[in-house]
Design an enzyme around this catalytic site. Sequence first.
Site, PDB file in Angstrom:
ATOM      1  N   GLU A   1       0.847  -1.202   0.000  1.00 58.91           N
ATOM      2  CA  GLU A   1       0.000   0.000   0.000  1.00 58.91           C
ATOM      3  C   GLU A   1       0.881   1.251   0.000  1.00 58.91           C
ATOM      4  O   GLU A   1       0.527   2.273  -0.595  1.00 58.91           O
ATOM      5  CB  GLU A   1      -0.964   0.002   1.195  1.00 58.91           C
ATOM      6  CG  GLU A   1      -1.941  -1.184   1.246  1.00 58.91           C
ATOM      7  CD  GLU A   1      -2.764  -1.397  -0.026  1.00 58.91           C
ATOM      8  OE1 GLU A   1      -3.087  -0.408  -0.699  1.00 58.91           O
ATOM      9  OE2 GLU A   1      -3.059  -2.580  -0.340  1.00 58.91           O
TER      10      GLU A   1
ATOM     11  N   GLU B   1      -0.479  -0.964  -9.814  1.00 54.11           N
ATOM     12  CA  GLU B   1       0.033  -2.221  -9.258  1.00 54.11           C
ATOM     13  C   GLU B   1       1.532  -2.373  -9.516  1.00 54.11           C
ATOM     14  O   GLU B   1       2.227  -3.030  -8.752  1.00 54.11           O
ATOM     15  CB  GLU B   1      -0.730  -3.420  -9.830  1.00 54.11           C
ATOM     16  CG  GLU B   1      -2.088  -3.642  -9.193  1.00 54.11           C
ATOM     17  CD  GLU B   1      -2.033  -3.921  -7.688  1.00 54.11           C
ATOM     18  OE1 GLU B   1      -1.250  -4.788  -7.257  1.00 54.11           O
ATOM     19  OE2 GLU B   1      -2.787  -3.270  -6.946  1.00 54.11           O
TER      20      GLU B   1
END
Length: 497
Positions: A263, A292
């Site tokens: 994250e 990502e």
Amino acid sequence: METRLEEFKEYLRKIEYLNAASGLLYWDMRVGMPKKGIPYRGKMLSYLSGEAYKLQTSDTMKEYIEYFVALEGLDDVTKAMVERAKKNYDQTKKIPEERYIAYVELTSNAEAAWEEAKGKSDFEIFKPFLEKLVSFNQEFVEYLGYEKNKYDTLLDNYEPGITVERLDVVFGELRDAIVSLLNKIENSKVKIDDNFFKKSFTEKEQEEFSLFILEKMGYDFEAGRMDVSTHPFTINFGNKDVRITTHYLENEFRSALFSCIHEGGHAIYEQNIADDLDGTMLGGGTSMGVHESQSRYYENILGRSREFWTYFYPEAVKRFPQFEGVSFDEFYKAINIVEPSLIRTESDELTYSLHVIIRYEIEKELINGKIKVEDLPQIWNAKYKEYLGVEPKNDAEGVLQDMHWSGGSFGYFPSYALGNLYGAQFLGKMLKEMPDYNKNIAEGNLDEIRLWLKENIHKYGSVYKPAELIKKVTGEELTAKYFIEYLNNKYNKVYEL
Ligand code: ZN
């Protein structure tokens, strides 16, 4: 024209504010809202998204778009901004409103059905909903149009410009390379013991260590914060308030740690987007896949590397008596253990992409009407057996494990594996441009990497589409070769192949 541009930005800002307000309500819902507040919160959220929808599809919006589309010689930012506004506008206008409303209603019922089906491990409960969801998506593709493959239109929602034609090539290469590595690893003499990671770790000690690493990565806590939620996520309201969440497991040291690093990668991307993209609708990451690539680069390529732990292992040993007697080599190998498993979110770095490729292969055939929903459990299980050598005992640990389809998210999964490919491609370029790449990491100096990512990727926000960005940064089109090379190098050493 300058005045019109400023007016247009002011108009777009209103949409941004509404979206940010919804985001904040969503964050609060996941992090601390009392349970009984759910119905009222739902109404607030639907009101705000309705207001944003009105602005996005208004005649004023149409006039702005028509005015700017007709202009020539726009700079990159304005051009991208107009293109994005036009795409949003066209997409919402092409789908008949009553069909869209019916679809939204279906997804909320489908989510509840999926939850029940998963709880009872019974695909039959979810099947009729999934059939309708697939047929709605096929219908939407007809409204929106497609060139070569129906599934392309859905991919485009998450990864603008990517096609089945390209994915078949790169995912095919990647699948074969991973399956072959897996076979070698299964026959390797090296057996890795990771039990020391399953001792007991308090939430507080895990949190402190994660915060220490996030700080080193360059996550700016004056423009962010970390909280706890059931599923970890990143959310932002502009680039000066980018929040992450995590989830602690007492008996799994790696879970919260790597989710924080993951994250953190998403968050650093958002924090480093240029300030002047405010009001352009471009002030966020350019696609799911590129997002990502940043989180998975930090989590895996950097966060599971030898050099990274050369610096952080002594710190871990100092903080955690649980690791007494665990050598650096044992520690490093246990972080990189390969164990084919059934659940995507619990899988290791090597097999992760196979989980994603299986979903891609299935979605593509579903949307093109080549396979039927009723055959999914059987197809799913056969693919798991073929690629990963494991077979689900029931639907809950098989076809029902992820919630994406219940929300109608077809075309989303490929972004996860694309992130791995992009990340390794960026790594190839970094190694060429940063002679001290490995040395810096081993000394705990991660700033040069962050600044490189900022300069080459982050600051542009969504100005460039994924394919343009990859080409601009690396000089090459999307390819699987860097990631395959990276995997081979890594696992040849870890498993002494
Ligand atoms: Zn992520």
